[in-house]
Design an enzyme around this catalytic site. Sequence first.
Site, mmCIF file in Angstrom:
data_model
loop_
_atom_site.group_PDB
_atom_site.id
_atom_site.type_symbol
_atom_site.label_atom_id
_atom_site.label_comp_id
_atom_site.label_asym_id
_atom_site.label_seq_id
_atom_site.Cartn_x
_atom_site.Cartn_y
_atom_site.Cartn_z
ATOM 1 N N SER A 119 -43.508 21.352 -66.855
ATOM 2 C CA SER A 119 -42.451 20.462 -67.344
ATOM 3 C C SER A 119 -41.149 20.707 -66.598
ATOM 4 O O SER A 119 -40.860 21.830 -66.177
ATOM 5 C CB SER A 119 -42.231 20.748 -68.829
ATOM 6 O OG SER A 119 -41.082 20.081 -69.292
ATOM 7 N N TYR A 143 -39.985 26.071 -75.597
ATOM 8 C CA TYR A 143 -40.959 25.170 -74.972
ATOM 9 C C TYR A 143 -40.968 25.349 -73.451
ATOM 10 O O TYR A 143 -42.017 25.584 -72.836
ATOM 11 C CB TYR A 143 -40.650 23.702 -75.352
ATOM 12 C CG TYR A 143 -41.452 22.737 -74.520
ATOM 13 C CD1 TYR A 143 -42.818 22.603 -74.719
ATOM 14 C CD2 TYR A 143 -40.854 21.994 -73.501
ATOM 15 C CE1 TYR A 143 -43.568 21.746 -73.931
ATOM 16 C CE2 TYR A 143 -41.592 21.133 -72.714
ATOM 17 C CZ TYR A 143 -42.943 21.015 -72.928
ATOM 18 O OH TYR A 143 -43.681 20.178 -72.144
ATOM 19 N N LYS A 147 -43.869 27.000 -70.760
ATOM 20 C CA LYS A 147 -44.408 26.283 -69.599
ATOM 21 C C LYS A 147 -44.202 27.100 -68.321
ATOM 22 O O LYS A 147 -45.077 27.127 -67.442
ATOM 23 C CB LYS A 147 -43.763 24.899 -69.480
ATOM 24 C CG LYS A 147 -44.255 23.930 -70.533
ATOM 25 C CD LYS A 147 -45.754 23.651 -70.344
ATOM 26 C CE LYS A 147 -46.363 22.768 -71.386
ATOM 27 N NZ LYS A 147 -47.792 22.539 -71.182
HETATM 28 C C1 WQD Z 1 -33.794 11.539 -73.097
HETATM 29 C C2 WQD Z 1 -32.295 11.268 -73.119
HETATM 30 C C3 WQD Z 1 -31.150 12.372 -74.902
HETATM 31 C C4 WQD Z 1 -32.889 10.130 -78.179
HETATM 32 C C5 WQD Z 1 -37.726 16.062 -73.254
HETATM 33 C C6 WQD Z 1 -38.156 17.443 -72.911
HETATM 34 C C7 WQD Z 1 -38.818 17.442 -71.592
HETATM 35 C C8 WQD Z 1 -39.948 16.443 -71.538
HETATM 36 C C9 WQD Z 1 -39.442 15.112 -71.908
HETATM 37 C C10 WQD Z 1 -42.071 17.338 -72.240
HETATM 38 C C11 WQD Z 1 -31.481 12.523 -73.423
HETATM 39 C C12 WQD Z 1 -31.053 10.882 -75.040
HETATM 40 C C13 WQD Z 1 -32.572 10.626 -76.933
HETATM 41 C C14 WQD Z 1 -31.945 9.329 -78.869
HETATM 42 C C15 WQD Z 1 -30.427 9.594 -77.023
HETATM 43 N N1 WQD Z 1 -40.981 16.750 -72.486
HETATM 44 N N2 WQD Z 1 -31.362 10.381 -76.371
HETATM 45 N N3 WQD Z 1 -30.749 9.086 -78.255
HETATM 46 O O1 WQD Z 1 -34.759 15.709 -73.851
HETATM 47 O O2 WQD Z 1 -34.691 14.497 -71.620
HETATM 48 O O3 WQD Z 1 -36.738 15.635 -72.325
HETATM 49 O O4 WQD Z 1 -38.825 15.187 -73.181
HETATM 50 O O5 WQD Z 1 -42.378 17.985 -71.273
HETATM 51 O O6 WQD Z 1 -39.295 18.700 -71.331
HETATM 52 O O7 WQD Z 1 -37.033 18.295 -72.890
HETATM 53 O O8 WQD Z 1 -36.120 13.577 -73.484
HETATM 54 O O9 WQD Z 1 -36.513 11.445 -74.592
HETATM 55 O O10 WQD Z 1 -35.577 13.376 -75.952
HETATM 56 O O11 WQD Z 1 -34.138 12.254 -74.277
HETATM 57 O O12 WQD Z 1 -29.306 9.362 -76.532
HETATM 58 O O13 WQD Z 1 -32.149 8.861 -79.986
HETATM 59 O O14 WQD Z 1 -32.025 10.363 -74.191
HETATM 60 O O15 WQD Z 1 -29.937 12.981 -75.268
HETATM 61 O O16 WQD Z 1 -30.318 12.458 -72.674
HETATM 62 P P1 WQD Z 1 -35.446 14.906 -72.833
HETATM 63 P P2 WQD Z 1 -35.651 12.642 -74.659
#
Ligand code: WQD
Length: 320
Positions: A119, A143, A147
């Site tokens: 990841s 997490y 990984k």
């Molecule tokens: C994306 C962006 C949020 C929800 C995670 C894991 C990563 C991988 C993918 C598995 C961020 C913003 C989100 C909302 C928002 N997973 N957001 N409003 O955190 O980048 O990555 O998932 O391997 O390892 O860390 O993904 O989809 O949660 O967020 O503004 O309601 O959207 O702050 O900037 P993230 P995400």
Amino acid sequence: MSVLVTGGAGYIGSHVVRLLQQRGTGVVVVDDLSNGRAERVGDAPVVELDLATDAAAPALAAAFAEHDVDAVIHFAARKQVGESVAKPARYWSQNVGGTANLLQAMETAGVGKLVFSSSAATYGAPDTEVVREDGPAEPINPYGQTKLVGEWMTRAAARAWGLRAANLRYFNVAGAGWDDLGDTAVMNLIPIVFSALDAGKAPSVFGDDYPTPDGSCVRDYVHVLDLAQAHLAALDHLAQDERPFDTFNVGTGTGASVFEVLAEVRQVTGVDVQPVVEPRRAGDPPRLVADVERITGTLGWHATKSLHDIVTSAWDAWRR
Ligand code: WQD
């Protein structure tokens, strides 16, 4: 010969299973069915198994022998960042323990090729435009730590007994390759926004004061079908190449902000999405975008699908 896919009934795993089936490769799935669904894998046999338990060693040995397995793709893991902060021991035991049991069983059975789901969470909060595989890996949650440890374990097995392994560091995976294989968990931005639309609620943007062009966080969104193709490219590489171990970013090399994703959702759904800006979410790096030189140069893989393709396919699958 066949490929054993752990977590093959899950969102990403089932896309890889279907591509393998389409090209005529034998597949056997191992899944604890905690999030996976058996109907996603067609006629592939499913061994219902939690890899972190004592039942893993005999069950894997039997599956390797019965299906003449010569390679493994290892998806099965817990993958919620927030849950990993709240329940770290569970993540260490499931993700690290499960991988240890798998590697032990592979060594015992002489199954020598592995594609491991890693990841971009292994990078933590980098301060560079794009992240390279040989740059610092400093995960900021359990997490991401599990990984990174998984990558160390595959490297150690490569040195110790000649395992040939490719670690794939996924960036932000979304979209659907087929309508029946969409992401049904509401854990990431795009499904969360769809779920808010269904409920008639305003989606949240976590922070608009980041040092990015529009103030919201920038991520590298990669289509799940592109990502699935990267696994086949990695398998083919392990079958041919003499290099025993490598780690690859799987992203597009291009970032999109939360506001840009919402604009795409507005365009695709026709719903006038008006978000509310909320405070920053703890632990969010402002920008996380892949450098894709290594995967393109070594595996000949590159992403083919756009953010528009991602949102369109995700929306079609969501409505189904
Ligand atoms: C994306 C962006 C949020 C929800 C995670 C894991 C990563 C991988 C993918 C598995 C961020 C913003 C989100 C909302 C928002 N997973 N957001 N409003 O955190 O980048 O990555 O998932 O391997 O390892 O860390 O993904 O989809 O949660 O967020 O503004 O309601 O959207 O702050 O900037 P993230 P995400």
